[in-house]
Design an enzyme around this catalytic site. Structure first.
Site, PDB file in Angstrom:
ATOM      1  N   GLY B   8       0.845  -1.221   0.013  1.00 19.82           N
ATOM      2  CA  GLY B   8      -0.125   0.051   0.093  1.00 19.82           C
ATOM      3  C   GLY B   8       0.906   1.325   0.046  1.00 19.82           C
ATOM      4  O   GLY B   8       0.350   2.243  -0.201  1.00 19.82           O
ATOM      5  N   SER B   9       2.141   1.130   0.293  1.00 17.46           N
ATOM      6  CA  SER B   9       3.026   2.214   0.500  1.00 17.46           C
ATOM      7  C   SER B   9       3.615   2.746  -1.101  1.00 17.46           C
ATOM      8  O   SER B   9       4.307   1.897  -1.487  1.00 17.46           O
ATOM      9  CB  SER B   9       3.945   1.907   1.186  1.00 17.46           C
TER      10      SER B   9
END
Lengths: 222, 216
Positions: B8-9
């Site tokens: 998600g980063s």
């Protein structure tokens, strides 16, 4: 090949001072053009054409224009002093320098700007005391780096030291006691011999004096 | 080689995509930020800042863009990270812009929503994001990718951030150059994986009780 180097600069800007320090260290022939940010000169039509991101410093090298201070630092070594220890070519050594540069760009400098911007740009007259601890944490991180090597990224001076120096000088002028961080203190003292340090100190003192005037008191209550 | 990674980063996805582009084998260790796996004593020993991504290539390297340039340097990859000082400096300039002028703002928008339960993007952050995107849109007037007519590390880094922005605002507004560039990047290995990693942003907003107004 020697093309005319121009640095668009503000003495109150730490990244600008880093580029100035490196240019002096490399003994480069360059011209400084002041961009007065408090007077919004970065929005002047000519400057915006030069750098649509409206930020300083900007380096002009003949027909080549470059923004982002740490890209400028790397470029000056890569182009004017390739193979220099200031920016080692070994991938691992360079990687460590780059890591320190990105730490400076994304953590340390923003912690300093969090104090400066509200006063200089937004014309506020109070500094939140919560902004003190993040700066202390950054100084502690640099102390940790200096535990690994004699300079922040290596056993010798690199552009990582040059990038961080103006913010450390400014922190000291803000009232942070560098003797709390023995290695950092020793490192800062060593770097006082760099050409251009006087200009760096002047910029730091000006930052601090302006902030004290605007908040009518100390920057932090230590 | 190990990568401590959070899909998600954006910075983490940029490193992974760089590894795919360079065809480097890597052992991926997923770190779940919402479970605090980056705050365990073990992880803090690896990176005292508790941030991902972290690369272990016999030594620990943090800061996604330093990892990306390290990988490209170690493979001497001329396309992703040219050695010519002027070409290289433009790539560096874009990487620093992504870090300090683009990603920082979407991070400021999303972190409070994930970790503190806020429900809106403040007008200040929205304005900063729009100005950053305008700057990028302008660069693409005259060239196909961010550092010239070939894709470089600059595009990988900015892609991860832009897909995060796209999934937050439900699109890229009227930034037509950015939209075209976004599609053009699909020639890069790891592109699909990058988009899949950003799915969790889409899913977050699909489940949310609030909506984010689109970018104009």
């Amino acid at each position: 090949m020697s093309s005319k180097l121009v640095l668009y600069y503000l003495s109150g800007s730490m990244p600008s001072r880093a580029c100035m320090l490196l240019a002096r260290l490399l003994n480069l022939n360059f011209e400084i053009k002041q961009v007065n940010i408090p007077n919004n000169e970065q929005f002047n039509e000519d400057f915006v054409k030069l750098n649509p991101a409206k930020k300083i410093p900007v380096l002009v090298d003949g027909d080549y224009v470059l923004s982002e201070s740490r890209a400028i630092l790397a470029y000056l070594v890569n182009s004017r002093s390739p193979g220099s220890n200031l920016y080692p070519t070994d991938p691992k050594q360079r990687g460590i320098v780059d890591q320190r540069l990105y730490y400076d760009a994304t953590v340390f400098l923003p912690n300093m700007l969090a104090v400066i911007r509200p006063i200089v740009v937004e014309k506020k007259t109070e500094i939140s005391p919560t902004l003190q601890k993040p700066i202390e944490e950054s100084l502690e991180m640099i102390e940790r780096y200096l535990n690994e090597y004699e300079y922040v990224a290596a056993s010798h001076l690199t552009i990582a030291d040059i990038s961080m120096l103006p913010s450390v000088t400014t922190a000291r002028e803000f009232g942070f006691n560098l003797t709390k961080y023995p290695r950092l203190n020793k490192w800062h003292h060593k770097l006082e011999t760099l050409p251009g340090f006087d200009e760096n100190l002047y910029g730091s003192k000006t930052n601090a004096a302006y902030l004290r005037k605007m908040v009518n008191g100390p920057i932090f209550n230590f | 080689m190990k990568l401590y990674h959070t899909p998600g980063s954006p910075p983490s996805r940029s490193v992974l995509m760089t590894l795919r582009c360079l065809e480097i084998d890597v052992e991926i260790h997923e770190i779940d930020l919402r479970k605090g796996e980056n705050r365990t004593a073990d992880f803090l020993k690896i990176n005292p800042l508790g941030q991902i991504p972290v690369l272990d290539d016999g030594f620990i390297l943090t800061e996604s863009r330093a990892i990306m340039t390290y990988l490209a340097n170690s493979r001497k990859n001329e396309k992703l990270y040219p050695s010519d000082p002027r070409k290289r400096a433009i790539v560096d300039s874009r990487l620093y812009f992504d870090a300090t002028g683009l990603f920082v703002h979407i991070f400021a928008a999303l972190s409070p929503m994930f970790f503190k339960g806020t429900t809106e993007v403040t007008p200040e952050v929205r304005e900063k994001l729009k100005n950053a995107l305008k700057y990028l849109e302008g660069i693409l007037e005259k060239q196909k990718f961010f550092a010239g007519d070939e894709a470089t590390l600059a595009d990988i880094s900015i892609l991860s951030t832009v897909v995060q922005i796209k999934n937050t605002f439900g699109g890229l507004g009227n930034f037509s150059n950015l939209k075209a560039w976004f599609e053009r990047c699909n020639i890069l290995p790891g592109y699909d994986e990058n988009l899949v990693g950003a799915q969790m942003i889409k899913e977050f907003f699909e489940k949310a009780t609030f909506k984010i107004a689109p970018l104009e």
